[in-house]
Design an enzyme around this catalytic site. Structure first.
Site, mmCIF file in Angstrom:
data_model
loop_
_atom_site.group_PDB
_atom_site.id
_atom_site.type_symbol
_atom_site.label_atom_id
_atom_site.label_comp_id
_atom_site.label_asym_id
_atom_site.label_seq_id
_atom_site.Cartn_x
_atom_site.Cartn_y
_atom_site.Cartn_z
ATOM 1 N N ASP A 211 0.658 -1.205 -0.023
ATOM 2 C CA ASP A 211 0.038 -0.043 -0.095
ATOM 3 C C ASP A 211 1.090 1.242 -0.098
ATOM 4 O OD1 ASP A 211 -2.547 1.049 0.298
ATOM 5 O OD2 ASP A 211 -1.913 1.816 2.044
ATOM 6 N N GLU A 269 1.638 -0.042 -4.994
ATOM 7 C CA GLU A 269 0.676 0.993 -5.269
ATOM 8 C C GLU A 269 1.901 2.113 -5.442
ATOM 9 O OE1 GLU A 269 -3.350 3.189 -4.004
ATOM 10 O OE2 GLU A 269 -1.590 2.748 -2.260
#
Ligand code: ISL
Length: 525
Positions: A211, A269
């Site tokens: 993330d 990401e």
């Protein structure tokens, strides 16, 4: 001659993204869970997925549905606890499906023991050094330490009440108040993250989605942003909150750990626009894969799509990395709606799936895309995304693309749960879109997805890692896979077009007089 090393499994894998709250609920609480997912794995086998990416399932107060992690090395009871996770891994591996999980290194939950200890310990302590605690500016420190905004809206700083009962320092949270940012300059942070990675790898996980992989590193001194009015849920490459050069040292350290598990993958990401800067994240000693989000920001327009594809290929090629493709996820709206909604939106989404799966690289399909689900217009009172509150009710947020999956039956909750009170309401109109209905219909969107994935895996035309663009009329894109020779035609124009010579493998809509209609795509062998 020595054997060529086998290509890593992830280089051409079809990843299926599972938003666990919304996939399948096994215990009737209205929220999806890991046993629900394990029970439904045969859907993914039938579809042809190689791997799943499961959004966060670790212990969390769920302020941001799991992206606020209170214990990174245990599974939240809401999702079934550790035993359910172990059952899921076993069930997936028994079906040859790899399991990748989300990890959240940029921040923790405010309920994490570290943050609670930092609050209790007070200013200037080692506990506070794990986060970004700073004195405020202005008289009595009443103003936040800098002008940074939270990605979800509002200031990126919250003032705490000190152990003496008075208002005191502020702490940084690029996302919600409940998601304090970690100070990665403190070596304890990486040491603990390494423990987390090894903990899950030892339990059989096949990789991680990292993330905010472009986050973590903050500029020294935390200077003001040049432009305070940063758009909610977006940022630019000039944004001091993200993409700082020393983030790459963190990725190199992560890769050192991953190298002990040579079959496992990391996909980051990486919301970085500039190709050269984006490519730095997928250097051979950093991430294996990086999400490239250009197609999620592209209209159904031939020029835009061509630019997005070409850009993504060029960005990956800079480091000889594997390109990745995705049309949607739990943060960006569903493609059917983005392309105009209704029959046209669906036709275009199907065409884009053919384009995406014709390309070399790893593909990510978000749960529900295979059913042609649109975004849902949810009433104000059910919205849960922190963006809704933090933007002062100006941004509705991401709940619209997180509504639970319709599996069977004629009325909500459509087999998702036994509980009609699902965590987000399901529209009655989804009766026509259930997995059950679509599996019984060879002309369904679901059957189409399965065929697209099957051909991609079965046919030698999909070999090779490069494409050549062929000349095409305005509004139409044609490319050929350089190795296997597959030709993909996308008609984003207004008129039907003639197809180039070759054996028609599949088209997303029936040909009209031998021509490919608008809003559709074809594959030729
Ligand atoms: O800045 C963005 C895009 O340019 C944002 O979209 C941001 O990078 C993104 O929202 C980060 O997303 C991830 O982390 C969040 C979580 O809410 C999202 O669901 C997750 O995908 C905080 O952990």
């Amino acid at each position: 001659m020595a054997d060529q090393p086998a290509r890593p499994w992830w280089q051409s894998a079809v990843f299926y993204q599972v938003y666990p709250r919304s996939f399948a609920d096994s215990n009737g609480d209205g929220v999806g869970d890991l046993d629900g997912l394990a029970d439904r794995l045969d859907h993914l086998v039938w579809l042809g997925a190689d791997a799943i990416w499961v959004n966060p399932v670790t212990v969390s107060p769920m302020a941001d549905h799991g992206y606020d992690v209170a214990d990174p090395r245990d599974i939240d009871p809401l999702f079934g606890g550790m035993a359910a996770f172990e059952r899921l891994i076993a069930a997936a591996h028994a079906r040859d499906i790899k399991v990748t999980m989300d990890v959240v290194p940029n921040h923790t939950s405010s309920q994490h023991p570290w943050f609670q200890a930092a609050l209790a310990a007070g200013p200037g302590t080692d506990s506070r050094d794990r986060y970004f605690f700073r004195d405020g500016r202005g008289p009595d420190g009443l103003l936040p330490p800098n002008n940074w905004e939270s990605v979800f809206g509002g200031p990126a700083w919250t003032r705490v009440i000190e152990p003496d009962g008075n208002p005191g320092q502020w702490y940084l949270h690029l996302f919600d108040t409940e998601q304090p940012d970690l100070n990665w300059d403190n070596p304890e942070i990486f040491d603990d993250f390494e423990k987390t990675l090894r903990f899950w790898l030892e339990r059989g996980v096949d990789g991680f989605r990292i993330d905010v992989a472009h986050g973590m590193a903050k500029p020294a001194g935390l200077p003001d942003a040049p432009d305070a009015a940063v758009e909610i849920l977006r940022h630019s490459d000039e944004d001091p909150r993200f993409n700082r050069p020393h983030v790459h040292a963190i990725h190199r350290d992560i890769r050192t750990v991953m190298n002990d598990y040579p079959d496992a993958v990391t996909v980051g990401e990486v919301w970085v626009h500039d190709n050269a800067q984006w490519a730095e994240y997928v250097r051979p000693d950093e991430l294996h894969l990086g999400f490239n989000f250009r197609l999620t920001r592209t209209d159904f327009d031939a020029t835009e799509i061509h630019a997005a594809v070409q850009n993504s290929l060029e960005a990956a090629a800079l480091e000889n990395a594997t390109p990745t493709w995705t049309l949607s996820n739990h943060d960006v709206g569903r493609e059917v709606t983005r392309y105009g909604g209704g029959d046209v939106g669906l036709a275009r989404a199907k065409a884009m799936v053919m384009l995406m799966l014709a390309l070399p690289g790893a593909v990510f399909i978000y749960n529900g895309s295979e059913l042609g689900l649109p975004d849902v217009d949810l009433p104000d009172e059910v919205l849960q995304d922190p963006t809704w509150e933090r933007s002062g009710h100006t941004e509705r947020g991401r709940d619209k693309c997180r509504v639970p999956m319709p599996w069977s039956g004629d009325a909500p909750p459509f087999g998702f749960s036994t509980n009609p009170d699902t965590w987000l309401p399901m529209p009655a109109t989804w009766a026509a879109l259930t997995v059950e209905k679509q599996r019984a219909d060879t002309g369904s969107t679901l059957a189409f997805f399965r065929e697209v994935i099957r051909l991609r895996r079965a046919r030698a035309e999909f070999d090779g890692t490069e494409i050549d663009w062929l000349s095409s009329p305005t509004g139409v894109l044609i490319f050929r896979r350089r190795g296997g020779g597959l030709v993909c035609v996308l008609n984003a124009g207004e008129q039907p077009v003639a197809l180039p010579p070759g054996e028609l493998l599949l088209s997303s809509a029936p040909l009209v007089g031998g021509r490919l209609p608008a809003d559709s795509a074809a594959w030729l062998g």
